[in-house]
Design a protein around this motif. Structure first.
Motif, short mmCIF file in Angstrom:
data_model
loop_
_atom_site.label_atom_id
_atom_site.label_comp_id
_atom_site.label_asym_id
_atom_site.label_seq_id
_atom_site.Cartn_x
_atom_site.Cartn_y
_atom_site.Cartn_z
N SER A 262 0.82 -1.21 0.00
CA SER A 262 0.00 0.00 0.00
C SER A 262 0.86 1.25 0.00
N ALA A 263 1.97 1.21 0.74
CA ALA A 263 2.84 2.38 0.84
C ALA A 263 3.58 2.67 -0.47
N LEU A 264 3.75 1.64 -1.33
CA LEU A 264 4.52 1.81 -2.55
C LEU A 264 3.71 1.71 -3.83
N VAL A 265 2.44 1.34 -3.73
CA VAL A 265 1.69 0.99 -4.94
C VAL A 265 1.53 2.17 -5.90
N GLU A 266 1.30 3.38 -5.40
CA GLU A 266 1.14 4.52 -6.30
C GLU A 266 2.46 4.83 -7.02
N HIS A 267 3.55 4.68 -6.32
CA HIS A 267 4.86 4.86 -6.96
C HIS A 267 5.06 3.79 -8.04
N LEU A 268 4.71 2.56 -7.75
CA LEU A 268 4.87 1.48 -8.72
C LEU A 268 3.99 1.70 -9.94
N LYS A 269 2.79 2.18 -9.74
CA LYS A 269 1.87 2.44 -10.86
C LYS A 269 2.39 3.53 -11.79
N ALA A 270 3.27 4.38 -11.28
CA ALA A 270 3.82 5.46 -12.10
C ALA A 270 5.02 5.00 -12.93
N GLN A 271 5.48 3.76 -12.71
CA GLN A 271 6.61 3.24 -13.47
C GLN A 271 6.14 2.66 -14.81
N PRO A 272 6.99 2.67 -15.84
CA PRO A 272 6.60 2.09 -17.13
C PRO A 272 6.21 0.63 -17.02
N ARG A 273 6.88 -0.09 -16.15
CA ARG A 273 6.52 -1.48 -15.86
C ARG A 273 6.94 -1.77 -14.42
N ALA A 274 6.15 -2.54 -13.74
CA ALA A 274 6.45 -2.84 -12.33
C ALA A 274 5.85 -4.19 -11.97
N THR A 275 6.40 -4.78 -10.90
CA THR A 275 5.92 -6.07 -10.42
C THR A 275 5.83 -6.05 -8.91
N ILE A 276 4.73 -6.58 -8.39
CA ILE A 276 4.59 -6.86 -6.96
C ILE A 276 4.65 -8.37 -6.82
N LEU A 277 5.59 -8.83 -6.02
CA LEU A 277 5.80 -10.26 -5.86
C LEU A 277 5.54 -10.65 -4.41
N TYR A 278 4.70 -11.66 -4.22
CA TYR A 278 4.39 -12.16 -2.89
C TYR A 278 4.99 -13.55 -2.71
N ASN A 279 5.59 -13.78 -1.56
CA ASN A 279 6.07 -15.11 -1.21
C ASN A 279 5.05 -15.73 -0.26
N SER A 280 4.23 -16.62 -0.80
CA SER A 280 3.23 -17.28 0.04
C SER A 280 3.79 -18.64 0.47
N SER A 281 3.11 -19.73 0.17
CA SER A 281 3.58 -21.05 0.58
C SER A 281 2.62 -22.09 0.05
N VAL A 282 3.13 -23.30 -0.15
CA VAL A 282 2.23 -24.41 -0.46
C VAL A 282 1.24 -24.62 0.69
N LEU A 283 1.61 -24.17 1.89
CA LEU A 283 0.73 -24.31 3.05
C LEU A 283 -0.48 -23.39 2.97
N ALA A 284 -0.48 -22.48 2.01
CA ALA A 284 -1.68 -21.67 1.78
C ALA A 284 -2.82 -22.53 1.25
N THR B 55 -3.25 -1.56 -15.30
CA THR B 55 -2.12 -0.69 -14.98
C THR B 55 -0.84 -1.32 -15.51
N SER B 56 0.28 -0.66 -15.24
CA SER B 56 1.59 -1.18 -15.64
C SER B 56 2.15 -2.17 -14.63
N VAL B 57 1.38 -2.46 -13.58
CA VAL B 57 1.85 -3.31 -12.49
C VAL B 57 1.29 -4.72 -12.63
N THR B 58 2.16 -5.70 -12.64
CA THR B 58 1.74 -7.10 -12.60
C THR B 58 1.96 -7.65 -11.20
N VAL B 59 1.19 -8.66 -10.85
CA VAL B 59 1.29 -9.29 -9.54
C VAL B 59 1.63 -10.76 -9.73
N GLN B 60 2.72 -11.18 -9.16
CA GLN B 60 3.11 -12.59 -9.20
C GLN B 60 3.25 -13.11 -7.78
#
Length: 252
Positions: free
Chosen positions: A119-141, A172-177
């Motif tokens: 949340s603190a960085l998302v507006e900055h990321l959306k202003a980039q030509p390309r950006a990625t938000i990456l989450y480390n979850s788990s098989v335990l999810a 947007t220019s932001v992908t989520v992996q």
């Protein structure tokens, strides 16, 4: 995601999967910044890997997240990749009294830390030509382990949040992996060399190949059967559901 030409910030980047990802991205020529709570350890990493910067962060502290986000935006204006990796994995027993303070610490670190940092960085990321938000979850999810019930639930929450955010950022220019690791031999609990745990180097090698694609979720082949528990069609199903809501909003 594109694996080169990035400025990458990794929470929980001083050990285990976070540090291994930092090294892998750094070796590809990316600018990498790692966060952790121990200043001395951050300095050791920067000395051992010139070009990797360190920044102190308590991911469970909302005010500290706001401070670090402002510092990152000011110092690294090309920041375009956020890796939400910080996590803790205490044991618990849901058949008896579960420590409330411990549960809050897990959720503040594993789930709300990722939500707040993004949340603190998302507006900055959306202003980039390309950006990625990456989450480390788990098989335990998907297949929770009963001895770490709150941890498993926190990773299920991370997975659910990533699904929703991916949809909301679709135009947007932001992908989520999302990375869904198996049991990897790191010090998350205790590095032991247990043969059931995947070696860290092998995990990183396979994961980096997956990240180079447009796959919404990256998991190693060894956990495919476990990941199939909810079905690999989950992403399309969730997207279609949210699209139907977007086209026919619920009256408020």
């Amino acid at each position: 995601m594109q694996l080169t030409g990035n400025t990458i910030f990794i929470t929980g980047g001083t050990s285990g999967i976070g540090l291994a990802l930092a090294r892998a991205f750094h070796e590809l020529g990316n600018k990498v910044i790692v966060a952790g709570r121990r200043k001395a350890l951050l300095a050791e990493i920067s000395a051992a890997h010139p070009g990797i910067d360190g920044i102190e962060l308590d991911i469970a502290d909302a005010d500290d997240i706001a401070r670090v986000a402002a510092e990152l935006i000011a110092k690294y204006p090309t920041l375009n990749v956020l890796v939400n990796n910080a996590g803790i994995m205490p044991f618990d027993d849901p058949s008896t009294v579960v420590d409330d303070a411990g549960s809050r610490r897990i959720l503040d670190t594993n789930f709300l830390g990722a939500v707040r940092m993004t949340s603190a960085l998302v507006e900055h990321l959306k202003a980039q030509p390309r950006a990625t938000i990456l989450y480390n979850s788990s098989v335990l999810a998907y297949v929770p382990i009963a001895t770490n019930a709150v941890y498993s639930a926190s990773k299920a929450a991370v997975h659910s949040y990533a699904l929703s955010q991916r949809f909301m950022l679709r135009d947007t220019s932001v992908t989520v992996q999302e990375i869904a690791p198996p049991w990897v031999d790191t010090d998350l609990i205790r590095k032991s060399g247990d043969p059931r745990a995947m070696p860290l180097d092998a995990f990183i090698e396979e994961t980096m190949r997956g990240l180079a694609t447009d796959a919404p979720e990256v998991f190693v082949e060894g956990i495919r059967a476990m990941r199939n528990n909810p079905g690999l069609g989950e992403h399309e199903l969730v997207h279609a559901f949210n699209q139907s809501i977007a086209e026919n909003p619920i009256p408020v």
